[in-house]
Write an enzyme that holds these catalytic residues in place. Structure first.
Site, short mmCIF file in Angstrom:
data_model
loop_
_atom_site.label_atom_id
_atom_site.label_comp_id
_atom_site.label_asym_id
_atom_site.label_seq_id
_atom_site.Cartn_x
_atom_site.Cartn_y
_atom_site.Cartn_z
N SER A 189 16.25 24.63 40.63
CA SER A 189 15.58 24.14 41.84
C SER A 189 14.09 24.44 41.74
CB SER A 189 16.14 24.86 43.07
OG SER A 189 15.37 24.55 44.22
N TYR A 202 19.19 32.76 47.26
CA TYR A 202 19.32 31.47 46.56
C TYR A 202 18.20 31.29 45.54
CZ TYR A 202 19.30 26.31 46.09
OH TYR A 202 19.30 25.03 45.62
P1 NAD Z 1 26.10 19.32 47.43
O1 NAD Z 1 26.55 20.19 48.53
O2 NAD Z 1 26.39 17.89 47.52
O3 NAD Z 1 26.65 19.84 46.04
C1 NAD Z 1 26.91 21.21 45.80
C2 NAD Z 1 28.33 21.30 45.31
O4 NAD Z 1 28.59 22.63 44.87
C3 NAD Z 1 29.39 21.04 46.37
O5 NAD Z 1 29.71 19.67 46.46
C4 NAD Z 1 30.57 21.86 45.89
O6 NAD Z 1 31.50 21.03 45.22
C5 NAD Z 1 29.97 22.80 44.88
N1 NAD Z 1 30.30 24.19 45.22
C6 NAD Z 1 29.65 25.02 46.05
N2 NAD Z 1 30.29 26.21 46.11
C7 NAD Z 1 31.36 26.10 45.27
C8 NAD Z 1 32.41 26.97 44.90
N3 NAD Z 1 32.46 28.23 45.37
N4 NAD Z 1 33.36 26.51 44.06
C9 NAD Z 1 33.32 25.24 43.58
N5 NAD Z 1 32.35 24.38 43.88
C10 NAD Z 1 31.38 24.81 44.73
O7 NAD Z 1 24.53 19.56 47.29
P2 NAD Z 1 23.47 19.20 46.13
O8 NAD Z 1 22.17 19.28 46.78
O9 NAD Z 1 23.86 18.00 45.41
O10 NAD Z 1 23.60 20.45 45.17
C11 NAD Z 1 23.79 20.35 43.77
C12 NAD Z 1 22.89 21.34 43.07
O11 NAD Z 1 21.53 20.97 43.29
C13 NAD Z 1 23.02 22.77 43.58
O12 NAD Z 1 23.00 23.65 42.48
C14 NAD Z 1 21.77 22.94 44.41
O13 NAD Z 1 21.37 24.29 44.47
C15 NAD Z 1 20.79 22.10 43.63
N6 NAD Z 1 19.59 21.71 44.36
C16 NAD Z 1 19.66 20.87 45.44
C17 NAD Z 1 18.50 20.53 46.09
C18 NAD Z 1 18.50 19.62 47.29
O14 NAD Z 1 17.48 19.48 47.95
N7 NAD Z 1 19.61 18.98 47.62
C19 NAD Z 1 17.26 21.02 45.65
C20 NAD Z 1 17.24 21.84 44.54
C21 NAD Z 1 18.40 22.18 43.91
#
Ligand code: NAD
Ligand code: MG
Length: 297
Positions: A189, A202
């Site tokens: 991130s 985080y």
């Molecule tokens: P999202 O909620 O759609 O995806 C995150 C996924 O993590 C969930 O769908 C779930 O399946 C999985 N997860 C969480 N805890 C879990 C557990 N204990 N066991 C199994 N699966 C688990 O959100 P996203 O934004 O697509 O996140 C994906 C990645 O992107 C993450 O690592 C997040 O930190 C990172 N990220 C997102 C953003 C943003 O703005 N959306 C920014 C920077 C980084």
């Protein structure tokens, strides 16, 4: 609206805040987000860049992982997605799209903060796909807390288990299966570089993911395997509405990016495809920022 690949002003290509407040319990369901995110369901067009490849994507039910899973399938890969059992309805949509692309889809419901499951899911993916040559470790937990005193040991433990330990367990289980030419991609991130005050635990894990992946890349290149990090900025996913940000910030999510809006998951999928495919043959140990103009220096 012009289609995704028609030249146009990127600032107005997708919805801008304000968005409705919309609290959901963690981990949240992407299908309930308003407006609906674009994960490429209708908009991603493949070009055969991953023909015959076998990909495992954690957190592949929704958000960035879902966009990567859809893109991989349209590029010709079989795809296994790991997700929490409570996310079955999102997962079913993705599995159906992978199959509609004519590819093999494997469902892996379970909690990656459990070591035994993190290791087992890799074995199940290998069995279901007949191997793994693209590993995307993307599942993540984000829970905002106002100040340091409110970050309980339980919060800290769950975030570190999900975001760091699970990556290590999954990597350790997967490496013996990865063939020459394989690619590992981890999702960090912009928080690794510009941590928010309300995301102490985080942001710490995200900085750890960058260091872990760079170190891993140095080991894996000796086997002809590449490893890279994607560092997203604000993307419109259910992570935010389900406790990742206060609701007032969900309503204005992405407003402060240079685009005045959040990214849609499909807008980052091409980076995962590049890193996964042989087109990324000289790319390893790198961090790709897709931050909405903030940068990752
Ligand atoms: P999202 O909620 O759609 O995806 C995150 C996924 O993590 C969930 O769908 C779930 O399946 C999985 N997860 C969480 N805890 C879990 C557990 N204990 N066991 C199994 N699966 C688990 O959100 P996203 O934004 O697509 O996140 C994906 C990645 O992107 C993450 O690592 C997040 O930190 C990172 N990220 C997102 C953003 C943003 O703005 N959306 C920014 C920077 C980084
Ligand atoms: Mg999800």
């Amino acid at each position: 609206m012009p289609d995704r690949l028609t030249m146009q002003d990127p600032r107005t290509q997708y919805p801008k805040p304000p968005f409705p407040k919309q609290p959901q319990p963690r981990p949240g369901i992407a299908g309930k987000l308003e407006p609906r995110p674009d994960h490429g369901e209708k908009s991603y067009i493949g070009a055969g860049k991953l023909k015959g490849r076998k990909a495992l994507v954690t957190g592949g039910d929704s958000g960035i992982g879902r966009a990567a899973a859809i893109a991989f399938a349209r590029e010709g890969a079989d795809v296994a997605i790991a997700y929490l059992p409570s996310e079955e309805e999102d997962a079913r949509e993705v599995l159906a799209l992978i199959e509609e692309a004519g590819r093999n889809a494997v469902a892996l419901p379970g909690d990656v903060s459990d070591e035994a499951w993190s290791r087992q899911l890799v074995e199940d993916a290998v069995k279901g796909l007949g191997g793994i040559d693209i590993l995307v470790i993307n599942a993540g937990r984000q829970q905002w807390r106002e100040n340091v005193g409110e970050v309980t040991s339980d919060d800290f433990d769950k975030t570190i288990k999900t975001n760091l330990y699970a990556r290590h367990w999954i990597t350790q289980a997967a490496v013996p299966h990865l063939p020459v030419g394989a690619s590992v991609i981890t999702t960090a991130s912009v928080q690794a570089y510009e941590p928010s005050d309300i995301l102490l635990d985080y942001a710490t894990t995200k900085a750890g993911i960058v260091a872990y992946t760079k170190a891993l890349a140095k080991q894996l290149v000796e086997k002809g395997i590449r490893a890279n990090v994607v560092a997203p900025g604000p993307f419109w996913t259910v992570l935010q509405a389900s406790g990742g940000q206060p609701q007032e910030m969900v309503a204005h999510f992405g407003e402060h990016s240079r685009f005045g809006r959040p990214g849609q998951p499909v807008e980052i999928a091409p980076v995962y495809v590049l890193l996964a495919s042989q087109e990324g043959s000289y790319i390893t140990g790198e961090v790709f920022g897709v931050t909405g103009g903030a940068g990752i220096a």
